[in-house]
Design a protein around this motif. Structure first.
Motif, PDB file in Angstrom:
ATOM      1  N   GLY A  98       0.765  -1.126   0.121  1.00 46.44           N
ATOM      2  CA  GLY A  98      -0.017   0.002  -0.028  1.00 46.44           C
ATOM      3  C   GLY A  98       0.844   1.216   0.259  1.00 46.44           C
ATOM      4  N   THR A  99       2.078   1.220  -0.054  1.00 50.04           N
ATOM      5  CA  THR A  99       3.042   2.323   0.026  1.00 50.04           C
ATOM      6  C   THR A  99       4.337   2.037  -0.789  1.00 50.04           C
ATOM      7  OG1 THR A  99       3.544   4.345   1.240  1.00 50.04           O
ATOM      8  CG2 THR A  99       3.829   2.152   2.341  1.00 50.04           C
ATOM      9  N   PHE A 100       5.088   3.101  -0.656  1.00 51.29           N
ATOM     10  CA  PHE A 100       6.590   2.872  -1.131  1.00 51.29           C
ATOM     11  C   PHE A 100       7.280   1.866  -0.501  1.00 51.29           C
ATOM     12  CE2 PHE A 100       5.832   7.270  -2.804  1.00 51.29           C
ATOM     13  CZ  PHE A 100       5.895   7.130  -4.033  1.00 51.29           C
ATOM     14  N   PRO A 101       8.439   1.390  -0.753  1.00 54.04           N
ATOM     15  CA  PRO A 101       9.322   0.514  -0.131  1.00 54.04           C
ATOM     16  C   PRO A 101       9.716   1.519   0.978  1.00 54.04           C
ATOM     17  CG  PRO A 101       9.537   0.070  -2.530  1.00 54.04           C
ATOM     18  CD  PRO A 101       8.824   1.002  -2.444  1.00 54.04           C
ATOM     19  N   ILE A 104      12.660   3.938   0.251  1.00 56.73           N
ATOM     20  CA  ILE A 104      12.497   5.452  -0.301  1.00 56.73           C
ATOM     21  C   ILE A 104      12.544   6.355   0.794  1.00 56.73           C
ATOM     22  CG2 ILE A 104      10.801   6.757  -1.541  1.00 56.73           C
ATOM     23  CD1 ILE A 104      10.471   4.390  -3.504  1.00 56.73           C
ATOM     24  N   PHE A 105      11.872   5.830   1.927  1.00 55.98           N
ATOM     25  CA  PHE A 105      11.534   6.687   3.203  1.00 55.98           C
ATOM     26  C   PHE A 105      12.936   7.075   3.922  1.00 55.98           C
ATOM     27  CE2 PHE A 105       7.072   5.082   2.816  1.00 55.98           C
ATOM     28  CZ  PHE A 105       6.653   6.064   2.037  1.00 55.98           C
ATOM     29  N   THR A 106      13.646   6.117   3.817  1.00 50.43           N
ATOM     30  CA  THR A 106      15.184   6.252   4.367  1.00 50.43           C
ATOM     31  C   THR A 106      15.916   7.332   3.778  1.00 50.43           C
ATOM     32  OG1 THR A 106      15.444   3.805   4.500  1.00 50.43           O
ATOM     33  CG2 THR A 106      17.601   5.088   4.584  1.00 50.43           C
ATOM     34  N   GLN A 107      15.811   7.549   2.213  1.00 54.68           N
ATOM     35  CA  GLN A 107      16.209   8.734   1.593  1.00 54.68           C
ATOM     36  C   GLN A 107      15.454   9.958   1.908  1.00 54.68           C
ATOM     37  OE1 GLN A 107      19.225   9.451  -0.656  1.00 54.68           O
ATOM     38  NE2 GLN A 107      18.335  11.140   0.390  1.00 54.68           N
ATOM     39  N   LEU A 108      14.292   9.884   1.798  1.00 50.41           N
ATOM     40  CA  LEU A 108      13.498  11.205   1.814  1.00 50.41           C
ATOM     41  C   LEU A 108      13.599  11.844   3.284  1.00 50.41           C
ATOM     42  CD1 LEU A 108      10.033  10.009   0.067  1.00 50.41           C
ATOM     43  CD2 LEU A 108      12.082  11.191  -0.835  1.00 50.41           C
ATOM     44  N   GLU A 109      13.694  11.069   4.246  1.00 50.29           N
ATOM     45  CA  GLU A 109      13.795  11.606   5.511  1.00 50.29           C
ATOM     46  C   GLU A 109      14.969  12.527   5.696  1.00 50.29           C
ATOM     47  OE1 GLU A 109      13.006   8.217   8.076  1.00 50.29           O
ATOM     48  OE2 GLU A 109      10.945   8.793   8.225  1.00 50.29           O
ATOM     49  N   LYS A 110      16.100  12.307   4.947  1.00 51.22           N
ATOM     50  CA  LYS A 110      17.411  12.941   4.863  1.00 51.22           C
ATOM     51  C   LYS A 110      17.264  14.291   4.345  1.00 51.22           C
ATOM     52  CE  LYS A 110      20.212   8.733   5.679  1.00 51.22           C
ATOM     53  NZ  LYS A 110      20.095   9.061   7.229  1.00 51.22           N
ATOM     54  N   LEU A 111      16.369  14.665   3.829  1.00 50.54           N
ATOM     55  CA  LEU A 111      16.283  15.799   2.733  1.00 50.54           C
ATOM     56  C   LEU A 111      15.430  16.898   3.267  1.00 50.54           C
ATOM     57  CD1 LEU A 111      15.909  13.713  -0.559  1.00 50.54           C
ATOM     58  CD2 LEU A 111      17.950  14.893   0.527  1.00 50.54           C
ATOM     59  N   ASN A 112      15.529  18.269   3.017  1.00 47.40           N
ATOM     60  CA  ASN A 112      14.857  19.269   3.181  1.00 47.40           C
ATOM     61  C   ASN A 112      13.926  19.852   1.778  1.00 47.40           C
ATOM     62  OD1 ASN A 112      13.660  21.860   3.624  1.00 47.40           O
ATOM     63  ND2 ASN A 112      15.498  22.840   4.319  1.00 47.40           N
ATOM     64  N   GLY A 126      -2.759  -3.510  -9.245  1.00 46.34           N
ATOM     65  CA  GLY A 126      -4.013  -3.526  -8.860  1.00 46.34           C
ATOM     66  C   GLY A 126      -4.389  -2.372  -7.565  1.00 46.34           C
ATOM     67  N   THR A 127      -3.366  -1.702  -7.097  1.00 47.26           N
ATOM     68  CA  THR A 127      -3.655  -1.025  -5.956  1.00 47.26           C
ATOM     69  C   THR A 127      -3.652   0.543  -6.027  1.00 47.26           C
ATOM     70  OG1 THR A 127      -1.346  -1.169  -5.104  1.00 47.26           O
ATOM     71  CG2 THR A 127      -2.907  -2.541  -4.196  1.00 47.26           C
ATOM     72  N   GLY A 128      -3.388   0.934  -7.448  1.00 49.41           N
ATOM     73  CA  GLY A 128      -3.233   2.304  -7.738  1.00 49.41           C
ATOM     74  C   GLY A 128      -1.979   2.827  -6.632  1.00 49.41           C
ATOM     75  N   LEU A 129      -2.055   4.122  -6.245  1.00 48.86           N
ATOM     76  CA  LEU A 129      -1.322   5.132  -5.498  1.00 48.86           C
ATOM     77  C   LEU A 129      -1.353   4.400  -4.233  1.00 48.86           C
ATOM     78  CD1 LEU A 129      -1.980   8.492  -7.160  1.00 48.86           C
ATOM     79  CD2 LEU A 129       0.107   7.300  -7.110  1.00 48.86           C
ATOM     80  N   GLY A 130      -2.211   3.656  -3.714  1.00 48.90           N
ATOM     81  CA  GLY A 130      -2.362   3.229  -2.193  1.00 48.90           C
ATOM     82  C   GLY A 130      -2.326   4.416  -1.321  1.00 48.90           C
ATOM     83  N   SER A 131      -1.454   4.492  -0.209  1.00 47.91           N
ATOM     84  CA  SER A 131      -1.264   5.538   0.668  1.00 47.91           C
ATOM     85  C   SER A 131      -0.085   6.402   0.525  1.00 47.91           C
ATOM     86  CB  SER A 131      -1.274   5.217   2.309  1.00 47.91           C
ATOM     87  OG  SER A 131      -0.325   4.231   2.330  1.00 47.91           O
ATOM     88  N   CYS A 132       0.382   6.091  -0.662  1.00 47.68           N
ATOM     89  CA  CYS A 132       1.627   6.917  -0.889  1.00 47.68           C
ATOM     90  C   CYS A 132       1.826   8.523  -0.786  1.00 47.68           C
ATOM     91  CB  CYS A 132       2.601   6.392  -2.157  1.00 47.68           C
ATOM     92  SG  CYS A 132       1.789   7.015  -3.827  1.00 47.68           S
ATOM     93  N   GLU A 133       0.751   9.042  -1.315  1.00 47.33           N
ATOM     94  CA  GLU A 133       0.564  10.335  -1.281  1.00 47.33           C
ATOM     95  C   GLU A 133       0.564  10.829   0.120  1.00 47.33           C
ATOM     96  OE1 GLU A 133      -0.980  12.102  -5.403  1.00 47.33           O
ATOM     97  OE2 GLU A 133      -2.482  10.714  -4.360  1.00 47.33           O
ATOM     98  N   ASP A 135       1.412   9.332   2.766  1.00 43.56           N
ATOM     99  CA  ASP A 135       2.790   9.057   3.330  1.00 43.56           C
ATOM    100  C   ASP A 135       3.844  10.031   3.148  1.00 43.56           C
ATOM    101  OD1 ASP A 135       1.436   7.012   4.873  1.00 43.56           O
ATOM    102  OD2 ASP A 135       2.292   5.322   3.108  1.00 43.56           O
ATOM    103  N   LEU A 136       4.181  10.647   1.713  1.00 43.37           N
ATOM    104  CA  LEU A 136       4.935  11.569   1.318  1.00 43.37           C
ATOM    105  C   LEU A 136       4.503  12.976   2.085  1.00 43.37           C
ATOM    106  CD1 LEU A 136       5.251  11.048  -2.493  1.00 43.37           C
ATOM    107  CD2 LEU A 136       6.759  10.360  -0.825  1.00 43.37           C
ATOM    108  N   LYS A 137       3.307  13.374   2.322  1.00 44.57           N
ATOM    109  CA  LYS A 137       2.944  14.299   2.930  1.00 44.57           C
ATOM    110  C   LYS A 137       3.393  14.501   4.470  1.00 44.57           C
ATOM    111  CE  LYS A 137      -0.691  15.776  -0.225  1.00 44.57           C
ATOM    112  NZ  LYS A 137      -2.084  15.708  -0.622  1.00 44.57           N
ATOM    113  N   LYS A 138       3.553  13.412   4.954  1.00 49.87           N
ATOM    114  CA  LYS A 138       3.892  13.256   6.268  1.00 49.87           C
ATOM    115  C   LYS A 138       5.546  13.585   6.217  1.00 49.87           C
ATOM    116  CE  LYS A 138       0.781   9.826   7.790  1.00 49.87           C
ATOM    117  NZ  LYS A 138       0.634   8.121   8.036  1.00 49.87           N
ATOM    118  N   ILE A 139       6.257  12.831   5.229  1.00 54.79           N
ATOM    119  CA  ILE A 139       7.618  13.205   5.322  1.00 54.79           C
ATOM    120  C   ILE A 139       8.402  14.061   4.508  1.00 54.79           C
ATOM    121  CG2 ILE A 139       9.835  11.843   4.315  1.00 54.79           C
ATOM    122  CD1 ILE A 139       8.664   9.273   5.054  1.00 54.79           C
TER     123      ILE A 139
END
Length: 171
Positions: A98-101, A104-112, A126-133, A135-139
Motif C-alpha cells: 500500500g505504499t513505497f518500499p 525510499i523513506f530512508t532517503q526522503l527523511e534525510k532531505l529538506n 491493482g492498488t493504484g497509488l495506495g497511501s503513498c501520497e 505518506d509523502l505529505k508526512k515526510i
C-alpha cells in the motif's frame, strides 16, 4: 526553467505480473522513471539498499511487510545530501503493502523539501497509488504536491504517452 529530480526504487528479477511471477530484466518503476526523465530531463537517482531484498518474490514481499510493520529504514548504498538545486521532485516506486518500499523513506527523511514540488509515481498490480501520497505529505515537510500517477506495472513499458501527458500537467 525548472530543474527536476527523479528518485526511484525499482525491482528487477522476479515480479508479480498479471497474476503470475515472472522475471524481468528492468524493473517497472525504472521504466516509468526513465519516461519521466525523457519528458522533463533532470537527474535520476536510484535508491539501492546495502542489504539486497531476496531474489525470490514471495520472500521479498514478506521482507517488505516486516519493514513496513517495523517502520524500518534500510541502509542505502548512497544518499542524496541535498535537493536544494531542484524545483520538482518525482518520487517513484512500486506499491509494496500500500505504499513505497521503506528504503525510499530512508532517503526522503534525510532531505529538506521546503519550497519543492513533489509528485508521487507508483507502479502497481491493482492498488493504484495506495497511501503513498498521504505518506509523502508526512515526510516531505514544506513541499507542495502535484497530483500523483499510478501505472499498472505490467503495462509500464507501454506507458510512455500516459507518463508524458501526466508530466505536462504537473510541471
Amino acid at each position: 526553467m525548472a530543474k527536476n529530480l527523479i528518485i526511484y526504487y525499482s525491482r528487477k528479477g522476479e515480479n508479480y505480473v498479471n497474476g503470475s511471477i515472472i522475471s524481468i530484466a528492468k524493473g517497472n518503476t525504472e521504466i516509468v522513471a526513465e519516461f519521466i526523465h525523457k519528458e522533463v530531463g533532470g537527474d535520476l537517482f536510484e535508491v539501492d539498499t546495502v542489504k539486497p531484498y531476496a531474489a525470490d518474490y514471495y520472500t521479498c514481499i514478506e521482507e517488505a511487510k516486516k519493514e513496513l510493520h517495523e517502520q524500518a529504514r534500510p541502509e542505502l548504498k548512497k544518499y542524496l545530501d541535498s535537493i536544494d538545486e531542484y524545483d520538482n521532485v518525482f518520487v517513484c516506486g512500486p506499491c509494496w503493502w500500500g505504499t513505497f518500499p521503506m528504503a525510499i523513506f530512508t532517503q526522503l527523511e534525510k532531505l529538506n523539501f521546503s519550497g519543492k514540488r513533489v509528485m508521487a509515481v507508483m507502479t502497481h498490480e491493482g492498488t493504484g497509488l495506495g497511501s503513498c501520497e498521504k505518506d509523502l505529505k508526512k515526510i516531505c515537510k514544506g513541499a507542495t504536491f502535484g497530483s500523483g500517477l499510478a501505472i499498472h506495472g505490467a503495462d509500464a513499458s507501454e506507458s510512455e504517452s500516459t507518463v508524458a501527458d501526466w508530466v505536462k500537467k504537473v510541471v
